[in-house]
Design an enzyme around this catalytic site. Structure first.
Site, PDB file in Angstrom:
ATOM      1  N   CYS A  33      15.823  43.857  15.483  1.00  0.00           N
ATOM      2  CA  CYS A  33      15.833  42.581  14.742  1.00  0.00           C
ATOM      3  C   CYS A  33      15.928  41.351  15.638  1.00  0.00           C
ATOM      4  O   CYS A  33      16.748  41.281  16.560  1.00  0.00           O
ATOM      5  CB  CYS A  33      16.998  42.601  13.752  1.00  0.00           C
ATOM      6  SG  CYS A  33      17.012  41.146  12.687  1.00  0.00           S
ATOM      7  N   CYS A  61      11.746  36.699  -2.639  1.00  0.00           N
ATOM      8  CA  CYS A  61      12.831  37.420  -1.960  1.00  0.00           C
ATOM      9  C   CYS A  61      13.487  36.514  -0.929  1.00  0.00           C
ATOM     10  O   CYS A  61      12.804  35.960  -0.058  1.00  0.00           O
ATOM     11  CB  CYS A  61      12.252  38.666  -1.306  1.00  0.00           C
ATOM     12  SG  CYS A  61      13.489  39.610  -0.415  1.00  0.00           S
ATOM     13  N   CYS A 117      15.921  47.787  -4.199  1.00  0.00           N
ATOM     14  CA  CYS A 117      14.764  47.733  -3.304  1.00  0.00           C
ATOM     15  C   CYS A 117      15.242  48.287  -1.968  1.00  0.00           C
ATOM     16  O   CYS A 117      16.130  47.698  -1.343  1.00  0.00           O
ATOM     17  CB  CYS A 117      14.305  46.276  -3.158  1.00  0.00           C
ATOM     18  SG  CYS A 117      13.007  46.043  -1.911  1.00  0.00           S
ATOM     19  N   CYS A 151      21.365  45.625  14.905  1.00  0.00           N
ATOM     20  CA  CYS A 151      20.129  46.339  14.534  1.00  0.00           C
ATOM     21  C   CYS A 151      19.097  46.142  15.668  1.00  0.00           C
ATOM     22  O   CYS A 151      18.671  45.011  15.922  1.00  0.00           O
ATOM     23  CB  CYS A 151      19.588  45.827  13.204  1.00  0.00           C
ATOM     24  SG  CYS A 151      20.848  45.773  11.920  1.00  0.00           S
ATOM     25  N   ARG A 163       5.720  48.848  -1.233  1.00  0.00           N
ATOM     26  CA  ARG A 163       5.250  47.581  -0.651  1.00  0.00           C
ATOM     27  C   ARG A 163       4.852  47.746   0.812  1.00  0.00           C
ATOM     28  O   ARG A 163       5.643  48.217   1.621  1.00  0.00           O
ATOM     29  CB  ARG A 163       6.364  46.516  -0.758  1.00  0.00           C
ATOM     30  CG  ARG A 163       5.975  45.139  -0.197  1.00  0.00           C
ATOM     31  CD  ARG A 163       6.962  44.054  -0.558  1.00  0.00           C
ATOM     32  NE  ARG A 163       7.206  44.082  -1.979  1.00  0.00           N
ATOM     33  CZ  ARG A 163       8.344  44.538  -2.537  1.00  0.00           C
ATOM     34  NH1 ARG A 163       9.333  44.924  -1.789  1.00  0.00           N
ATOM     35  NH2 ARG A 163       8.466  44.567  -3.843  1.00  0.00           N
ATOM     36  N   CYS A 189      23.281  36.733  13.740  1.00  0.00           N
ATOM     37  CA  CYS A 189      23.893  37.810  12.961  1.00  0.00           C
ATOM     38  C   CYS A 189      24.786  38.684  13.837  1.00  0.00           C
ATOM     39  O   CYS A 189      24.446  39.001  14.979  1.00  0.00           O
ATOM     40  CB  CYS A 189      22.794  38.646  12.309  1.00  0.00           C
ATOM     41  SG  CYS A 189      23.443  39.948  11.261  1.00  0.00           S
ATOM     42  N   CYS A 246      14.783  38.459  -5.801  1.00  0.00           N
ATOM     43  CA  CYS A 246      15.321  39.514  -4.947  1.00  0.00           C
ATOM     44  C   CYS A 246      16.113  38.819  -3.852  1.00  0.00           C
ATOM     45  O   CYS A 246      15.676  37.762  -3.363  1.00  0.00           O
ATOM     46  CB  CYS A 246      14.159  40.309  -4.348  1.00  0.00           C
ATOM     47  SG  CYS A 246      14.689  41.608  -3.218  1.00  0.00           S
TER      48      CYS A 246
HETATM   49  N1  SAM Z   1      20.740  41.052   7.014  1.00  0.00           N
HETATM   50  C1  SAM Z   1      20.262  41.766   5.905  1.00  0.00           C
HETATM   51  C2  SAM Z   1      20.192  43.236   6.128  1.00  0.00           C
HETATM   52  O1  SAM Z   1      20.018  43.689   7.251  1.00  0.00           O
HETATM   53  O2  SAM Z   1      20.297  43.981   5.147  1.00  0.00           O
HETATM   54  C3  SAM Z   1      18.947  41.258   5.367  1.00  0.00           C
HETATM   55  C4  SAM Z   1      17.806  40.875   6.263  1.00  0.00           C
HETATM   56  S1  SAM Z   1      17.073  42.161   7.256  1.00  0.00           S
HETATM   57  C5  SAM Z   1      16.041  41.214   8.306  1.00  0.00           C
HETATM   58  C6  SAM Z   1      15.995  43.040   6.137  1.00  0.00           C
HETATM   59  C7  SAM Z   1      15.165  44.184   6.678  1.00  0.00           C
HETATM   60  O3  SAM Z   1      14.027  43.689   7.386  1.00  0.00           O
HETATM   61  C8  SAM Z   1      15.791  45.151   7.668  1.00  0.00           C
HETATM   62  O4  SAM Z   1      16.619  46.091   7.070  1.00  0.00           O
HETATM   63  C9  SAM Z   1      14.572  45.799   8.294  1.00  0.00           C
HETATM   64  O5  SAM Z   1      14.201  46.958   7.564  1.00  0.00           O
HETATM   65  C10 SAM Z   1      13.487  44.725   8.174  1.00  0.00           C
HETATM   66  N2  SAM Z   1      13.137  44.196   9.492  1.00  0.00           N
HETATM   67  C11 SAM Z   1      13.906  43.398  10.266  1.00  0.00           C
HETATM   68  N3  SAM Z   1      13.277  43.111  11.437  1.00  0.00           N
HETATM   69  C12 SAM Z   1      12.086  43.735  11.401  1.00  0.00           C
HETATM   70  C13 SAM Z   1      10.990  43.821  12.301  1.00  0.00           C
HETATM   71  N4  SAM Z   1      11.001  43.222  13.480  1.00  0.00           N
HETATM   72  N5  SAM Z   1       9.911  44.544  11.936  1.00  0.00           N
HETATM   73  C14 SAM Z   1       9.894  45.169  10.738  1.00  0.00           C
HETATM   74  N6  SAM Z   1      10.897  45.124   9.851  1.00  0.00           N
HETATM   75  C15 SAM Z   1      11.985  44.437  10.167  1.00  0.00           C
HETATM   76  C1  DTB Z   2      11.784  44.356   4.057  1.00  0.00           C
HETATM   77  O1  DTB Z   2      11.813  45.576   3.979  1.00  0.00           O
HETATM   78  N1  DTB Z   2      10.984  43.677   4.863  1.00  0.00           N
HETATM   79  C2  DTB Z   2      11.243  42.259   4.778  1.00  0.00           C
HETATM   80  C3  DTB Z   2      12.265  42.178   3.608  1.00  0.00           C
HETATM   81  N2  DTB Z   2      12.554  43.536   3.359  1.00  0.00           N
HETATM   82  C4  DTB Z   2      13.463  41.349   3.743  1.00  0.00           C
HETATM   83  C5  DTB Z   2      11.665  41.697   6.081  1.00  0.00           C
HETATM   84  C6  DTB Z   2      10.620  41.888   7.156  1.00  0.00           C
HETATM   85  C7  DTB Z   2      11.108  41.195   8.371  1.00  0.00           C
HETATM   86  C8  DTB Z   2      10.105  41.240   9.468  1.00  0.00           C
HETATM   87  C9  DTB Z   2      10.631  40.626  10.706  1.00  0.00           C
HETATM   88  C10 DTB Z   2      10.850  39.149  10.635  1.00  0.00           C
HETATM   89  O2  DTB Z   2      10.015  38.410  10.081  1.00  0.00           O
HETATM   90  O3  DTB Z   2      11.859  38.704  11.211  1.00  0.00           O
HETATM   91 FE1  SF4 Z   3      21.496  41.165  10.911  1.00  0.00          FE
HETATM   92 FE2  SF4 Z   3      18.936  41.618  11.418  1.00  0.00          FE
HETATM   93 FE3  SF4 Z   3      20.609  43.658  11.115  1.00  0.00          FE
HETATM   94 FE4  SF4 Z   3      19.945  42.138   8.966  1.00  0.00          FE
HETATM   95  S1  SF4 Z   3      18.578  43.428  10.168  1.00  0.00           S
HETATM   96  S2  SF4 Z   3      21.989  42.847   9.552  1.00  0.00           S
HETATM   97  S3  SF4 Z   3      19.726  40.153   9.967  1.00  0.00           S
HETATM   98  S4  SF4 Z   3      20.685  42.118  12.754  1.00  0.00           S
END
Ligand code: SAM
Ligand code: DTB
Ligand code: SF4
Length: 337
Positions: A77, A114, A205, A74, A278, A70, A145
């Site tokens: 992530c 989702c 959401c 963030c 959730r 990506c 979702c």
């Molecule tokens: N790329 C899209 C976005 O950022 O909107 C969708 C996927 S992103 C992984 C969805 C959400 O997962 C993020 O906004 C964040 O709140 C949550 N998330 C990502 N990595 C995480 C982690 N290591 N622990 C907890 N929540 C996480």
């Molecule tokens: C949200 O708030 N939590 C989910 C879903 N929306 C997409 C994602 C959690 C991701 C946790 C880290 C991972 O598994 O990479």
């Molecule tokens: Fe990309 Fe992860 Fe940020 Fe979603 S949360 S935009 S997957 S870097």
């Protein structure tokens, strides 16, 4: 606790359906958060019962339809190309495979499916496939979702036409802490996408993450921002940060005190009484007792299945055993609304 509140100093909670809504101030939210726990829990439970069956927990299932690589930064992530986290980038999954995974999730008791993609925003050529996934999952009788990053209004319209129920786009944290975690898009960019989703007739959401080194005031500020959206999100995921080696948050993240998390869940329930709250990422690090307190505080949805997007989640049997021990049960689709 970040202040001293007495039981009597906090204004009465939450709007009722049909009455004009009010805006929450951060001071009101802090006062609620700081209430003696029995009082905070009582208020959260009273509202919870007014809007939901407190014995039911919605089960949602997650699938990463396009993993890693990506362009966003963030700091929490595993899927950002900016960090070396060991996650392998994949292409967008085939529609048939996604529908097969959804069928499996349905057989495991999930009512909402989702689908998440590691994009800053979807390309128009990806939208055909994602819309086909939404149609295929809906045809199974599941709620749908997707979380695809930022959306333009025409992309929202296409998803709506495909029958999408919810769009997930998290604000992640408070406005103040946000720039310490993400620099490639702003909080206002996120709010703009949420506005397009809302205006386009898709349910919202949106939630965030705790445990990234933010203060309790940041956590409360995040909930106030969500609660003051007009209307608030129908669905509010609260994630405990799942540790990801190689990310910047690894250096600043801190374990979250379980009672502080329970207070936050109760506050979410009070500020957004009609929303599904959730318990999202981080449940595998939570004791049964902490999860139970979260349910008592008003959390009424979980992700089920042993993976989230790239990290682990409790096994289905473990969740089933916990619900059975508590005399609770998975929600049916309508009852969770
Ligand atoms: N790329 C899209 C976005 O950022 O909107 C969708 C996927 S992103 C992984 C969805 C959400 O997962 C993020 O906004 C964040 O709140 C949550 N998330 C990502 N990595 C995480 C982690 N290591 N622990 C907890 N929540 C996480
Ligand atoms: C949200 O708030 N939590 C989910 C879903 N929306 C997409 C994602 C959690 C991701 C946790 C880290 C991972 O598994 O990479
Ligand atoms: Fe990309 Fe992860 Fe940020 Fe979603 S949360 S935009 S997957 S870097």
């Amino acid at each position: 606790m970040i202040g001293q509140a007495s039981v009597t100093t906090v204004s009465p909670p939450a709007t009722q359906a049909g009455k004009p809504r009010r805006s929450w101030t951060e001071a009101e939210a802090v006062a609620l958060y700081d209430l003696p726990l029995p009082e905070l829990m009582f208020r959260a439970q009273s509202l919870h019962r007014r809007h939901f069956d407190p014995t039911e927990i919605e089960q949602a299932s997650l699938l990463s339809i396009k993993t890693g690589g990506c362009s966003e930064d963030c700091g929490y992530c595993s899927q950002s190309a900016a960090y070396d986290t060991g996650v392998k980038a994949t292409k967008l999954m085939e529609v048939e495979r996604v529908v097969a995974e959804a069928r499996r999730a349905k057989e495991g008791g999930a009512t909402r499916f989702c689908m998440g993609a590691a994009w800053r925003s979807p390309k128009d050529r990806d939208m055909d496939k994602v819309c086909a996934m939404v149609r295929g999952v809906r045809a199974l009788g599941m709620e749908t979702c997707v979380t695809l990053g930022m959306l333009a209004p025409d992309q929202v319209a296409r998803l709506r036409e495909a029958g999408l129920d919810y769009y997930n786009h998290n604000i992640d944290t408070s406005r103040e802490f946000y720039p310490e975690i993400i620099t490639t898009r702003t909080m206002d960019d996120r709010l703009e996408t949420l506005g397009h989703v809302r205006d386009g007739g898709i349910k919202v959401c949106s939630g965030g993450i705790v445990g990234m080194g933010e203060t309790i005031a940041d956590r409360i500020g995040m909930l106030v921002l969500l609660a003051n959206l007009d209307p608030p999100p129908e669905s509010v995921p609260l994630n405990l940060w799942n540790e990801i080696r190689g990310t910047p948050v690894m250096d600043k993240g801190e374990p979250v005190d379980p009672i502080a998390f329970v207070r936050l869940v109760a506050l979410a329930r009070i500020l957004m009484p009609e929303s599904v709250v959730r318990l999202s990422a981080g449940r595998h690090a939570m004791s049964d007792e902490t999860q139970s307190l979260c349910f008592l505080a008003g959390a009424n949805s979980i992700f089920s299945g042993d993976v989230l997007l790239t990290t682990g989640n409790p096994q289905r049997q473990q969740d089933a055993a916990l619900l059975a021990k508590l005399g609770m049960r998975p929600a049916t689709p309508r009852a969770a609304r």
